[in-house]
Each structure stands twice: as C-alpha cells, then as structure tokens.
Scaffold this motif. Structure first.
Motif, short mmCIF file in Angstrom:
data_model
loop_
_atom_site.label_atom_id
_atom_site.label_comp_id
_atom_site.label_asym_id
_atom_site.label_seq_id
_atom_site.Cartn_x
_atom_site.Cartn_y
_atom_site.Cartn_z
N CYS A 22 13.41 -26.40 27.71
CA CYS A 22 13.33 -27.64 28.05
C CYS A 22 11.93 -27.94 27.76
O CYS A 22 11.17 -27.44 28.19
CB CYS A 22 13.68 -27.76 29.54
N ASP A 23 11.86 -29.22 27.20
CA ASP A 23 10.27 -29.80 26.78
C ASP A 23 10.03 -30.46 28.04
O ASP A 23 10.02 -31.90 28.03
CB ASP A 23 10.32 -30.63 25.48
N CYS A 24 9.02 -30.21 28.95
CA CYS A 24 8.45 -30.70 30.23
C CYS A 24 7.48 -31.75 29.76
O CYS A 24 7.09 -32.47 30.74
CB CYS A 24 8.10 -29.60 31.19
N ASN A 25 7.09 -31.67 28.72
CA ASN A 25 5.98 -32.39 28.36
C ASN A 25 6.39 -33.82 28.04
O ASN A 25 5.56 -34.92 27.79
CB ASN A 25 5.04 -31.96 27.05
N GLN A 26 7.50 -34.03 27.79
CA GLN A 26 8.28 -35.56 27.67
C GLN A 26 8.35 -36.48 28.82
O GLN A 26 8.60 -37.57 28.81
CB GLN A 26 9.40 -35.63 27.03
N CYS A 27 8.26 -35.82 29.99
CA CYS A 27 8.50 -36.50 31.19
C CYS A 27 7.36 -37.38 31.45
O CYS A 27 7.66 -38.58 32.05
CB CYS A 27 8.52 -35.54 32.45
N SER A 28 6.34 -37.36 31.23
CA SER A 28 5.31 -38.13 31.38
C SER A 28 4.97 -39.42 30.71
O SER A 28 4.48 -40.31 30.73
CB SER A 28 3.71 -37.26 31.01
N ASN A 29 6.17 -39.27 29.59
CA ASN A 29 6.27 -40.48 28.90
C ASN A 29 7.20 -41.80 29.46
O ASN A 29 7.23 -42.93 29.24
CB ASN A 29 7.23 -40.21 27.52
N ILE A 30 7.80 -41.46 30.59
CA ILE A 30 8.51 -41.94 31.52
C ILE A 30 7.66 -42.60 32.68
O ILE A 30 6.97 -41.80 33.45
CB ILE A 30 9.61 -41.60 32.04
N PRO A 31 7.45 -43.95 32.88
CA PRO A 31 6.28 -44.61 34.04
C PRO A 31 6.70 -43.81 35.16
O PRO A 31 8.06 -43.62 35.53
CB PRO A 31 6.64 -46.02 33.79
N ALA A 32 5.80 -43.56 36.01
CA ALA A 32 5.98 -42.84 37.21
C ALA A 32 6.75 -43.73 38.38
O ALA A 32 7.65 -43.25 39.16
CB ALA A 32 4.47 -42.58 38.01
N ASP A 33 6.85 -45.10 37.93
CA ASP A 33 7.66 -45.81 38.93
C ASP A 33 8.97 -46.24 38.38
O ASP A 33 9.61 -47.04 38.73
CB ASP A 33 6.88 -47.21 39.10
N ASP A 34 9.33 -45.46 37.20
CA ASP A 34 10.79 -45.77 36.81
C ASP A 34 11.69 -44.52 37.55
O ASP A 34 11.64 -43.48 37.07
CB ASP A 34 10.55 -45.34 35.24
N TRP A 35 12.38 -45.25 38.35
CA TRP A 35 13.37 -44.40 38.88
C TRP A 35 14.89 -44.62 38.36
O TRP A 35 15.97 -44.19 39.12
CB TRP A 35 13.40 -44.75 40.64
N THR A 36 14.77 -45.20 37.17
CA THR A 36 16.37 -45.30 36.64
C THR A 36 16.50 -44.91 35.39
O THR A 36 17.57 -45.12 34.88
CB THR A 36 16.59 -47.02 36.43
N SER A 37 15.78 -44.17 34.79
CA SER A 37 15.70 -43.58 33.57
C SER A 37 16.88 -42.59 33.39
O SER A 37 17.07 -41.74 34.31
CB SER A 37 14.54 -42.91 33.09
N PRO A 38 17.73 -42.64 32.46
CA PRO A 38 18.84 -41.81 32.09
C PRO A 38 18.50 -40.40 31.77
O PRO A 38 19.30 -39.46 31.97
CB PRO A 38 19.72 -42.43 31.01
N CYS A 39 17.07 -40.33 31.44
CA CYS A 39 16.54 -38.79 31.39
C CYS A 39 16.41 -37.80 32.42
O CYS A 39 16.48 -36.73 32.21
CB CYS A 39 15.23 -39.00 30.71
#
Length: 220
Positions: A22-39
């Motif tokens: 799992c590439d955990c480095n990609q998570c920071s690309n989703i804004p911290a206030d985004d609680w809807t991302s399908p990722c």
C-alpha cells in the motif's frame, strides 16, 4: 499471454486490497478536511450503537450491534504507524442497548489517546462536544463544529468523535445530565483496511478484548 497478464494484474490488486502492499504516501494528496473521498473506507458507529457504515463484507450499509465491555473497532499496521481503535461499551438502564462511553486509540507508532466524558470534563483536552449533532455525522462534507478529530501523520487514518445527550430536551438533560453516547467515524485508506475489528470482521465475537489482557488499550 493476455489472459496470463490479466491474472497477474488481478492477483496484484487483490494482494494490495488485503493491505499487504500500500502506498501510504498518497494519502496526503487528499485535503485533511475531505471526509468524502472514495479513496478511504468508512466505518461510522452512532447511538446505542448502530454501525451505519463499515467495510465488513456483506454489511457495508450497516448493522446493529449492542455489546458490553471492550471491543476492537478497527486495526491496521499498513498506514498510520500502526493504528488500533477500541471502544468501551456499557449497558444503560434496563435495556439490551449499550453506549460507547469511551474510546482508546493508538496511532502514529505509539501516540495514545483515551477519549471519554466524565460529567462536564473531557480527557485529552477535547472540547465540549454537546452541541455537535448526528446530522453533522451524516453530512460528511462538513466537519463538526465541536468534537475531537485525530489524524495520522501520513493522513491515511482520520477519526472524528462527538457526544450526544442520550435523552434530548432541557427537562431530560436536567434529570440525566451524565446520560450520553459517543459517536465515531473512522476513515482508513482503502488499501490499508483489515478484517480486525467490528468494522471489518465477519465473526464479531472474536473482537472482544479481555480487560485483563495486554491487548486492552484502556490500561496505562
């Protein structure tokens, strides 16, 4: 040849989905206030209690679960520096229902939080969350105006907690000021989820935590 390649690719995807790669480095690309991302996979537990959403196969749209004692909600060692979330459920009054009176969380490879309410006081410096509403939890694009939000350093695990009076209305609050329940939303990067915890386990009874065991996060 194409069929063989397809099988290899499908096998690699399955391997990833189990959280082994799992590439955990990609998570920071989703804004911290985004609680809807399908990722992210979502586990939401509210009320007495209702698992409104989970990644438990066949129960993604929720199920009821009224336990007592300490139970593991979720665990991953893939992202977030080893994360585990446990809840302490107690029966209230003379019903079969229960309420999560506290949560214990380890995250970021050793940080530990115990979130509970005692009267008007909250541990770990959490603010008064009495004004937060279930509507906020059901509107994930809006963060709660009050409550507790815990995010892993790599942004792959995002947790929000708030409390609600068990009985609404000023009169009831006056009679039962300490009657409340806690709600929790656990978001975990999709490839990092596991079947550990009631958010993912097929057999829920395996997620009970013996209070005398070393697995109990509520002990110091």
């Amino acid at each position: 040849m194409a069929a063989s390649l397809r099988l290899v690719l499908l096998g690699a995807w399955a391997f990833t989905a189990l959280g082994q790669q799992c590439d955990c480095n990609q998570c920071s690309n989703i804004p911290a206030d985004d609680w809807t991302s399908p990722c992210f996979e979502n586990c939401t537990i509210t009320g007495d209690p209702h698992v409104e959403h989970s990644w438990r196969v066949g129960y993604e749209d929720g199920f009821d679960f009224q336990p007592q004692g300490i139970w593991r909600l979720a665990k991953t060692e893939t992202c977030g520096g080893t994360v585990e979330v446990q809840a302490f459920f107690c029966q209230y009054f003379f019903t079969r229902l229960s309420s999560a009176i506290a949560y214990a969380i380890t995250i970021n490879g050793g940080d530990k939080y115990i979130v509970k309410r005692v009267g008007d006081e909250y541990v770990i410096g959490s603010p008064n969350v009495e004004s937060a509403t279930l509507k906020i939890l059901k509107t994930p694009e809006i963060d709660p105006a009050a409550g507790v939000i815990i995010v892993s350093d790599d942004s792959c695990v995002r947790i929000k907690i708030n409390s609600q009076p068990l009985y609404g209305g000023e009169r009831n609050l006056a009679l039962t000021p300490n009657a409340y329940y806690n709600n929790i939303v656990v978001k975990i990067w999709g490839c990092a989820i596991t079947t550990d915890g009631i958010c993912g386990a097929q057999k829920l009874s395996t997620q009970f935590i013996d209070p005398e065991s070393e697995d109990n996060l509520f002990t110091t």
